[in-house]
Design an enzyme around this catalytic site. Sequence first.
Site, PDB file in Angstrom:
ATOM      1  CG  HIS A  57      -0.758  -0.141   2.508  1.00  0.00           C
ATOM      2  ND1 HIS A  57       0.209   0.622   3.119  1.00  0.00           N
ATOM      3  CD2 HIS A  57      -1.284  -0.908   3.484  1.00  0.00           C
ATOM      4  CE1 HIS A  57       0.263   0.322   4.393  1.00  0.00           C
ATOM      5  NE2 HIS A  57      -0.624  -0.614   4.647  1.00  0.00           N
ATOM      6  CG  HIS A  61      -3.469  -5.442  12.711  1.00  0.00           C
ATOM      7  ND1 HIS A  61      -4.482  -4.532  12.555  1.00  0.00           N
ATOM      8  CD2 HIS A  61      -2.471  -5.038  11.864  1.00  0.00           C
ATOM      9  CE1 HIS A  61      -4.115  -3.634  11.653  1.00  0.00           C
ATOM     10  NE2 HIS A  61      -2.916  -3.922  11.221  1.00  0.00           N
ATOM     11  CD  GLU A  64      -3.209  -3.006   7.118  1.00  0.00           C
ATOM     12  OE1 GLU A  64      -2.536  -2.823   8.140  1.00  0.00           O
ATOM     13  OE2 GLU A  64      -3.067  -2.327   6.073  1.00  0.00           O
ATOM     14  CG  ASP A  81      -1.052  -7.053   6.412  1.00  0.00           C
ATOM     15  OD1 ASP A  81      -2.088  -6.519   6.837  1.00  0.00           O
ATOM     16  OD2 ASP A  81       0.083  -6.750   6.833  1.00  0.00           O
ATOM     17  CG  HIS A  98      -0.535  -0.158  10.918  1.00  0.00           C
ATOM     18  ND1 HIS A  98      -0.885  -0.953   9.861  1.00  0.00           N
ATOM     19  CD2 HIS A  98      -0.469   1.111  10.444  1.00  0.00           C
ATOM     20  CE1 HIS A  98      -1.015  -0.239   8.783  1.00  0.00           C
ATOM     21  NE2 HIS A  98      -0.767   1.013   9.080  1.00  0.00           N
ATOM     22  CG  ASP A 122       1.301  -4.405  11.450  1.00  0.00           C
ATOM     23  OD1 ASP A 122       1.653  -5.352  10.721  1.00  0.00           O
ATOM     24  OD2 ASP A 122       0.301  -3.702  11.208  1.00  0.00           O
ATOM     25  CE1 TYR A 172       5.776  -3.568   8.238  1.00  0.00           C
ATOM     26  CE2 TYR A 172       5.906  -2.611  10.424  1.00  0.00           C
ATOM     27  CZ  TYR A 172       5.216  -3.319   9.463  1.00  0.00           C
ATOM     28  OH  TYR A 172       3.941  -3.760   9.739  1.00  0.00           O
ATOM     29  CG  HIS A 199       4.775  -7.720   8.360  1.00  0.00           C
ATOM     30  ND1 HIS A 199       4.141  -8.249   7.263  1.00  0.00           N
ATOM     31  CD2 HIS A 199       3.899  -6.856   8.924  1.00  0.00           C
ATOM     32  CE1 HIS A 199       2.919  -7.725   7.168  1.00  0.00           C
ATOM     33  NE2 HIS A 199       2.742  -6.884   8.178  1.00  0.00           N
TER      34      HIS A 199
HETATM   35 FE1  FEO Z   1      -1.264  -3.245   9.733  1.00  0.00          FE
HETATM   36 FE2  FEO Z   1       0.777  -5.792   8.701  1.00  0.00          FE
HETATM   37  O1  FEO Z   1      -0.807  -4.790   8.817  1.00  0.00           O
END
Ligand code: FEO
Length: 405
Positions: free
Chosen positions: A23, A77, A79, A81, A143, A162, A190, A221
């Site tokens: 994104h 979370h 989101e 991903d 996040h 995150d 990041y 991640h």
């Molecule tokens: Fe806020 Fe890795 O997504």
Amino acid sequence: MSVQLKEGIYWVGAIDWKLRNFHGFITPRGGTYNAYLIIDEKVTLIDSTKPEFGPELLRRIREIIDPSEIDYVICNHAEIDHSGSIPSVMAVAPKAKIITSTKGKAILERHHKQTWEYELVRTNDELSIGKRTLKFATIPMVHWPDSMVTYAIEDKILFSNDAFGQQIATWERFADEMSMDIVMEENQRYYANIVMPFANPVKNALKLVGGLECEMIAPAHGVIFRTPEHIAAVLESYRKWSNHEADNRAVIVYDTMWQSTTKMAEAIQAACEQLNISYTIHNLSEDNLSLVTHEMMVSKYVFVGSPVLNNGLMPQVAAFLHYMKGFAPKKKVGMAFGSYGWSAQSAKIINSTFEKLCWDILPSIEIDYFPDTEELEAMTATVIKNLQADPEQFAHANPGECELL
Ligand code: FEO
């Protein structure tokens, strides 16, 4: 293949070798979506992957256990991903219940439009899964509003989602298996592109994490930190960045029309060299603004240059300012520069962003049409003088007027 972290605890996530743009965040080394499986009396999956990696996630889970045996799916979370393949998991795990925050549930319902069984958790709530106990803590805005972490008490593993992540596609799962320079560069990139706007929430999260005994920090991640030195290093980086501490270095960003602003950027470059200030220099028509952002984050001095184009800035410079403003970086010294033809306007526009960010502002330099050698040498001398001067003598935005404190 799945990878064991500790007895009964496995990485079962996915590696996104092709990811180059998350994104808007440019990811030259690809990415990973980490999910973790805990085998206990209650089989527990922590987080998932982007939707298209659902088969990869399930394949790794099946190396260890039949997914129908999963009891809990923790969503730290929502989101996409991290929650994107929860529907694939829930489709084959009929007894599974989702553990998440109230806000996580709301987002999951909006994303997936599914009727699942939920158990909602708040900070300090604990969940016994057999011989292990999991403890939860919300870390809002690190996040998204729903973000939380899960701590495996007996194993001393923090599943941080995150927080502390890096976008790296690598088969290595642990930071100590690869170059720490690369890990920390990606950690910084990041933070700069994802986490930087949320400095105060990060400070709150660090207070919380600081009270935990961690043998591993396992983000959603990138690689997992498992040595005391690496855990200390990543925590110290977040402390430093969330306090907006920058190094005595400079980033020079610009775009140019007929090379006049390039020459001015090089005059600033000469000033930095004479003062032995480390710097990087970026023509924004060639360097992606996302890749420049992490240089900006760690630099005390930010020089931004643009010629005037149609009463405004060159598009990539305007984009950089817009992108940077969204991150609300603080405690910096800015300087605008650029060439112009018949109407000098770019410095005023650039300085308005510095003012909104409440930075100290060095006097701008604008030169009409083409700078000659004498003008460039004078520019270098002026920049040196201003960098050596007490910043108090230069413009400060009134804190009461700052829009982005
Ligand atoms: Fe806020 Fe890795 O997504």
